[in-house]
Design a protein around this motif. Structure first.
Motif, short mmCIF file in Angstrom:
data_model
loop_
_atom_site.label_atom_id
_atom_site.label_comp_id
_atom_site.label_asym_id
_atom_site.label_seq_id
_atom_site.Cartn_x
_atom_site.Cartn_y
_atom_site.Cartn_z
N VAL A 1 0.76 -1.23 0.03
CA VAL A 1 -0.03 -0.05 -0.08
C VAL A 1 1.00 1.28 -0.12
N HIS A 2 1.09 2.01 -1.20
CA HIS A 2 1.76 3.25 -1.21
C HIS A 2 0.82 4.23 -0.83
N LYS A 3 -0.40 4.33 -1.19
CA LYS A 3 -1.27 5.60 -0.94
C LYS A 3 -2.62 4.76 -0.51
N GLY A 4 -3.23 5.36 0.66
CA GLY A 4 -4.39 4.76 0.96
C GLY A 4 -4.56 4.25 2.13
N THR A 5 -6.00 3.90 2.74
CA THR A 5 -6.15 3.36 3.91
C THR A 5 -7.48 2.48 3.80
N GLY A 6 -7.76 1.67 4.41
CA GLY A 6 -9.21 0.85 4.35
C GLY A 6 -9.11 -0.53 5.27
N LYS A 7 -9.84 -1.57 4.67
CA LYS A 7 -10.20 -2.66 5.17
C LYS A 7 -9.84 -3.72 4.20
N PHE B 1 -5.59 -1.60 6.97
CA PHE B 1 -4.21 -1.24 6.17
C PHE B 1 -4.07 0.11 6.03
N LYS B 2 -2.92 0.48 5.96
CA LYS B 2 -2.59 1.79 5.77
C LYS B 2 -1.23 2.13 5.05
N TYR B 3 -0.70 3.28 4.78
CA TYR B 3 0.45 3.53 4.14
C TYR B 3 1.54 2.78 4.54
N GLY B 4 2.42 2.04 3.72
CA GLY B 4 3.59 1.14 4.07
C GLY B 4 3.08 -0.35 4.30
N ASP B 5 2.08 -0.75 4.56
CA ASP B 5 1.49 -2.13 4.52
C ASP B 5 1.66 -3.05 3.59
N TYR B 6 2.38 -4.28 3.79
CA TYR B 6 2.37 -5.53 2.87
C TYR B 6 0.93 -6.03 3.41
N LEU B 7 0.27 -6.53 2.33
CA LEU B 7 -0.85 -7.44 2.57
C LEU B 7 -0.59 -8.76 1.91
N LEU B 8 -0.46 -9.99 2.59
CA LEU B 8 -0.34 -11.25 1.94
C LEU B 8 -1.70 -11.90 1.90
N VAL B 9 -2.00 -12.17 0.72
CA VAL B 9 -3.35 -12.64 0.53
C VAL B 9 -2.90 -14.21 -0.17
N PRO B 10 -2.98 -15.29 0.45
CA PRO B 10 -2.56 -16.58 0.08
C PRO B 10 -3.67 -17.05 -1.16
N ARG B 11 -2.96 -17.57 -2.10
CA ARG B 11 -4.03 -17.88 -3.35
C ARG B 11 -5.10 -18.67 -2.81
N GLY B 12 -6.45 -18.51 -3.33
CA GLY B 12 -7.61 -18.94 -3.03
C GLY B 12 -8.29 -18.48 -1.75
N VAL B 13 -7.95 -17.38 -1.35
CA VAL B 13 -8.52 -16.74 -0.26
C VAL B 13 -9.56 -15.69 -1.11
N ILE B 14 -10.67 -15.74 -0.65
CA ILE B 14 -11.84 -14.97 -1.15
C ILE B 14 -11.86 -13.63 -0.29
N TYR B 15 -11.76 -12.44 -1.29
CA TYR B 15 -11.48 -11.27 -0.53
C TYR B 15 -12.49 -10.06 -1.27
N LYS B 16 -12.62 -9.01 -0.55
CA LYS B 16 -12.99 -7.64 -0.81
C LYS B 16 -12.06 -6.87 -0.18
N ILE B 17 -12.18 -5.43 -1.03
CA ILE B 17 -11.13 -4.45 -0.23
C ILE B 17 -11.71 -3.32 -0.23
N ASP B 18 -11.99 -2.51 0.68
CA ASP B 18 -12.71 -1.40 0.91
C ASP B 18 -11.59 -0.13 1.18
#
Length: 385
Positions: A127-133, A143-160
């Protein structure tokens, strides 16, 4: 991640009866990798997770290759990627090989009309810019600026997203993404010399559970196609799970740099690894403290890997005319190093405030049409005196 996590309600023993208050059974799912040999999670669902009601549209999102065999250094101006409303449509693959894809995205809107599942690859979202869930079937992560989010394959997700000003640097990996082996003991615990530890990893703590039937659109990525599938039950119906295979967050600001009397090589910045590429974090740190040290990196040849550096923030000491959001590609087979004047400027400096993410791939990267649209074609000449 090689450590155990539990969230919600689970039975005392796996693969045994786990009943709802009305006496009916919850439905267990083993969510695993590498057959039955990799990391896995046992999750328990209100409804059967196998209920596919309809398979609808299928269309290709495979990137168009513009330059397949490249030995020229490039600079890509990442912030020239235009913002788009839809999350998936905003994702622009700029560099790719058979192991990974490097993607830039500037989504303006949250995913409301559909869920998303990548069955091809683990996703590492910086995440270079932005905040959310990040909302997933295995729990949510702010999440916020500077976060790595690791999403394993097969995980069902949305991003707000909280606002429309969002910039993401994404690495899709067809190989599982782990923390570096040399940072862990044989039990999987992070060692004392590691630049981060388990306390820095943010695991899901909020579990959304819906027991709803109806029509739920999931856009599934498989072999570079998006396949629209309609599930008969809400995919966020997990009441509890435990195991090792789940999404997590790690902030680049929690990476503790390793320094020395003389210039340290890039592996000291390593944050994630696969058997096909590594990811490193360059963070604010003290410079080398030998009385004759040269803080700027030495010239070096990429003989076995392509080097991608995504510039996030701060003063990029070894480069001239590089800004936040730029990407440098230094391909295998040719040397690269500090720009003219950078070595001399670095002498006597005591610290750097630079922030960057590096991806080193062991197979050559191809440039896409999206990359060429934001490319500085003269960058390879920037070392001329």
């Amino acid at each position: 991640m090689p450590f155990y996590h539990k969230l919600g309600s689970i039975p005392p023993k796996r693969h045994t009866q786990f009943r709802k208050p009305d006496g009916s059974l919850y439905y267990e799912q083993l969510f695993g990798t590498i057959g039955f040999d990799g990391m896995s999670t046992n999750s328990y669902h209100e409804q059967r997770p196998t209920q596919v009601k309809e398979v609808k549209n299928q269309y290709s999102v495979a990137p168009k290759i513009a330059l397949k065999n490249n030995i020229k250094s490039y600079r890509l101006k990442g912030f020239q990627v235009k913002p788009e409303n839809d999350y998936l449509e905003s994702r622009k693959t700029v560099l790719i090989n058979s192991d990974c894809a490097i993607i830039l995205a500037a989504p303006k809107e949250s995913t409301r009309a559909y869920f998303y599942k990548n069955t091809d690859a683990d996703e590492l979202i910086f995440v270079h810019k932005g905040t959310g869930k990040l909302r997933t079937m295995l729990g949510n992560l702010d999440f916020k600026y500077g976060d790595y989010l690791l999403v394993p394959r097969g995980v069902i997700y949305k991003i707000d997203f909280d606002t429309q000003d969002n910039r993401l640097f994404i690495v899709e990996s067809r190989r599982p993404i782990y923390t570096p082996k040399r940072y862990r003991n044989w039990f999987g615990q992070m060692l004392e010399h590691a630049p981060f530890c388990e306390r820095d990893m943010r695991r899901p703590q909020e579990l959304e559970t819906y027991n709803q039937s109806g029509e739920f659109l999931i856009k599934v990525k498989k072999q570079d196609d998006i396949i629209e599938m309609v599930y008969a039950s809400h995919p966020f119906d997990v009441v509890g799970y435990d195991g090792y295979n789940y999404p997590y967050a790690f902030s680049i600001h929690d990476f503790e740099p390793i320094t020395g009397r003389i210039h340290q090589p890039p592996p000291v910045h390593q944050t994630f690894e696969t058997d096909a590429f590594v990811v490193c974090s360059f963070v604010p740190r003290l410079y080398d403290y030998h009385p004759q040290s040269i803080p700027a990196p030495y010239n070096h040849s990429n003989i076995d890997s392509d080097e991608v550096l995504y510039y996030v923030d701060g003063d990029f000491m070894s480069r001239n005319d590089v800004e936040a959001g730029h990407i440098s590609l230094h391909p295998a087979g040719i040397p690269h190093g500090p720009h003219p004047g950078a070595t001399e400027r670095s002498i006597g400096k005591t610290k750097t405030e630079e922030l960057a993410v590096m991806v080193d791939t062991f197979k050559p990267l191809m440039l896409t049409e999206e990359a060429m649209a934001i490319a500085d074609g003269s960058y390879y000449k920037s070392w001329l005196e």
